[in-house]
Design a protein around this motif. Structure first.
Motif, PDB file in Angstrom:
ATOM      1  N   HIS A 153      43.610  33.247  49.333  1.00 13.12           N
ATOM      2  CA  HIS A 153      44.973  32.767  49.610  1.00 13.12           C
ATOM      3  C   HIS A 153      45.046  31.244  49.545  1.00 13.12           C
ATOM      4  O   HIS A 153      46.104  30.686  49.306  1.00 13.12           O
ATOM      5  CB  HIS A 153      45.449  33.275  50.972  1.00 13.12           C
ATOM      6  CG  HIS A 153      45.803  34.738  50.948  1.00 13.12           C
ATOM      7  ND1 HIS A 153      46.999  35.199  50.471  1.00 13.12           N
ATOM      8  CD2 HIS A 153      45.098  35.836  51.322  1.00 13.12           C
ATOM      9  CE1 HIS A 153      47.029  36.520  50.566  1.00 13.12           C
ATOM     10  NE2 HIS A 153      45.885  36.936  51.069  1.00 13.12           N
ATOM     11  N   ASP A 171      49.784  39.035  49.327  1.00 12.40           N
ATOM     12  CA  ASP A 171      49.748  40.342  49.965  1.00 12.40           C
ATOM     13  C   ASP A 171      51.138  40.933  49.869  1.00 12.40           C
ATOM     14  O   ASP A 171      52.132  40.251  50.130  1.00 12.40           O
ATOM     15  CB  ASP A 171      49.357  40.210  51.443  1.00 12.40           C
ATOM     16  CG  ASP A 171      47.951  39.661  51.615  1.00 12.40           C
ATOM     17  OD1 ASP A 171      47.094  39.972  50.772  1.00 12.40           O
ATOM     18  OD2 ASP A 171      47.724  38.923  52.595  1.00 12.40           O
ATOM     19  N   GLU A 201      41.343  46.725  49.705  1.00 15.04           N
ATOM     20  CA  GLU A 201      42.636  46.138  50.101  1.00 15.04           C
ATOM     21  C   GLU A 201      43.657  46.395  49.002  1.00 15.04           C
ATOM     22  O   GLU A 201      43.871  45.546  48.121  1.00 15.04           O
ATOM     23  CB  GLU A 201      42.493  44.619  50.335  1.00 15.04           C
ATOM     24  CG  GLU A 201      41.676  44.255  51.557  1.00 15.04           C
ATOM     25  CD  GLU A 201      41.852  42.800  51.989  1.00 15.04           C
ATOM     26  OE1 GLU A 201      42.568  42.043  51.308  1.00 15.04           O
ATOM     27  OE2 GLU A 201      41.276  42.429  53.022  1.00 15.04           O
ATOM     28  N   TRP A 211      46.616  46.115  48.933  1.00 13.09           N
ATOM     29  CA  TRP A 211      47.796  45.240  49.046  1.00 13.09           C
ATOM     30  C   TRP A 211      47.526  43.811  48.590  1.00 13.09           C
ATOM     31  O   TRP A 211      48.439  43.014  48.442  1.00 13.09           O
ATOM     32  CB  TRP A 211      48.259  45.202  50.517  1.00 13.09           C
ATOM     33  CG  TRP A 211      47.221  44.591  51.418  1.00 13.09           C
ATOM     34  CD1 TRP A 211      47.047  43.246  51.679  1.00 13.09           C
ATOM     35  CD2 TRP A 211      46.191  45.270  52.142  1.00 13.09           C
ATOM     36  NE1 TRP A 211      45.978  43.062  52.525  1.00 13.09           N
ATOM     37  CE2 TRP A 211      45.439  44.282  52.832  1.00 13.09           C
ATOM     38  CE3 TRP A 211      45.838  46.617  52.298  1.00 13.09           C
ATOM     39  CZ2 TRP A 211      44.342  44.616  53.642  1.00 13.09           C
ATOM     40  CZ3 TRP A 211      44.753  46.938  53.112  1.00 13.09           C
ATOM     41  CH2 TRP A 211      44.024  45.954  53.766  1.00 13.09           C
ATOM     42  N   HIS A 212      46.257  43.453  48.395  1.00  6.85           N
ATOM     43  CA  HIS A 212      45.921  42.065  48.077  1.00  6.85           C
ATOM     44  C   HIS A 212      45.817  41.890  46.560  1.00  6.85           C
ATOM     45  O   HIS A 212      44.936  42.449  45.916  1.00  6.85           O
ATOM     46  CB  HIS A 212      44.602  41.672  48.756  1.00  6.85           C
ATOM     47  CG  HIS A 212      44.140  40.273  48.421  1.00  6.85           C
ATOM     48  ND1 HIS A 212      44.247  39.216  49.305  1.00  6.85           N
ATOM     49  CD2 HIS A 212      43.570  39.769  47.306  1.00  6.85           C
ATOM     50  CE1 HIS A 212      43.755  38.122  48.736  1.00  6.85           C
ATOM     51  NE2 HIS A 212      43.334  38.434  47.527  1.00  6.85           N
TER      52      HIS A 212
HETATM   53 ZN   LIG Z   1      45.324  38.948  51.074  1.00 10.18          ZN
END
Ligand SMILES: [Zn+2]
Length: 218
Positions: free
Chosen positions: A132, A139, A188, A190-191
């Motif tokens: 990030h 996300d 993950e 969502w990432h």
């Molecule tokens: Zn993330």
């Protein structure tokens, strides 16, 4: 398979007849060799790039002062993706984007305090190691938020849509399922990491990770 082999044999024969077969093979071999060695690692102001793509993971960090903010092109593609997902009745939403070194430091400390370092390291990056911080990672979640930041996000219509379409906007699922030992992170769904359409398509097709594709950072 048989047909392919036959076609290849004929091509070889034709090439041999023309006296260029060996040259062609040599050229092909060279191309393969070049392709393998092609991944070029460069460093600029403490930031690591492979083939021009910014690279950050648990082993390769970013300098604390590196704070580019949100990448404009990546954010534009994300917004387009979210907007176009509506056409499929999918309520994809933005959850988080650029995060500074300092913010990551605070986050990480709070996770360690809550869950202990070993557990925190499985889902959170140490300061200087969060994607990030690059401004290229986002996300996403579902409007109802019930499965946000959970592995179960992939079972929601939004998670499925992201899995099927994110690469066409230039994003990859940076921490895929079954690659925990390579990426160092749990799955993950969502990432998302922006890498551009070409590389995203390749990573998607090969079901691989940046570490494996670049043969770097493991
Ligand atoms: Zn993330």
């Amino acid at each position: 398979m048989k047909k392919l082999f036959l076609a290849a044999s004929i091509t070889s024969l034709m090439l041999t007849a023309c006296g260029t077969y060996d040259e062609t093979v040599e050229q092909n071999n060279q191309q393969v060799a070049e392709k393998k060695d092609q991944h070029k690692v460069t460093r600029k102001d403490g930031v690591t790039y492979v083939d021009g793509h910014l690279f950050v993971n648990k082993k390769v960090g970013l300098p604390s002062e590196y704070a580019p903010g949100e990448n404009v092109k990546a954010r534009m593609q994300l917004d387009r993706m979210i907007q176009e997902s509506r056409q499929d009745d999918v309520n994809l939403v933005f959850r988080s984007g650029f995060r500074s070194y300092e913010t990551q430091q605070q986050l990480y400390s709070s996770y360690v305090a809550k869950d202990g370092q070993a557990a925190a390291d499985k889902y959170s990056a140490k300061p200087g190691h969060s994607e990030h911080q690059s401004g290229l990672a986002f996300d996403v979640g579902s409007a109802n938020a019930s499965d946000d930041f959970k592995t179960s996000f992939v079972k929601t219509p939004e998670g499925q849509w992201v899995k099927d379409h994110a690469h066409t906007y230039g994003f990859i699922i940076r921490y895929p399922e079954g690659k925990e030992a390579i990426t160092g992170y749990q799955y993950e769904p969502w990432h998302l990491r922006y890498v551009g359409k070409d590389l995203a398509q390749t990573i998607h097709n090969e079901e691989t990770t940046l570490e494996e594709y670049f043969e770097f950072g493991q």
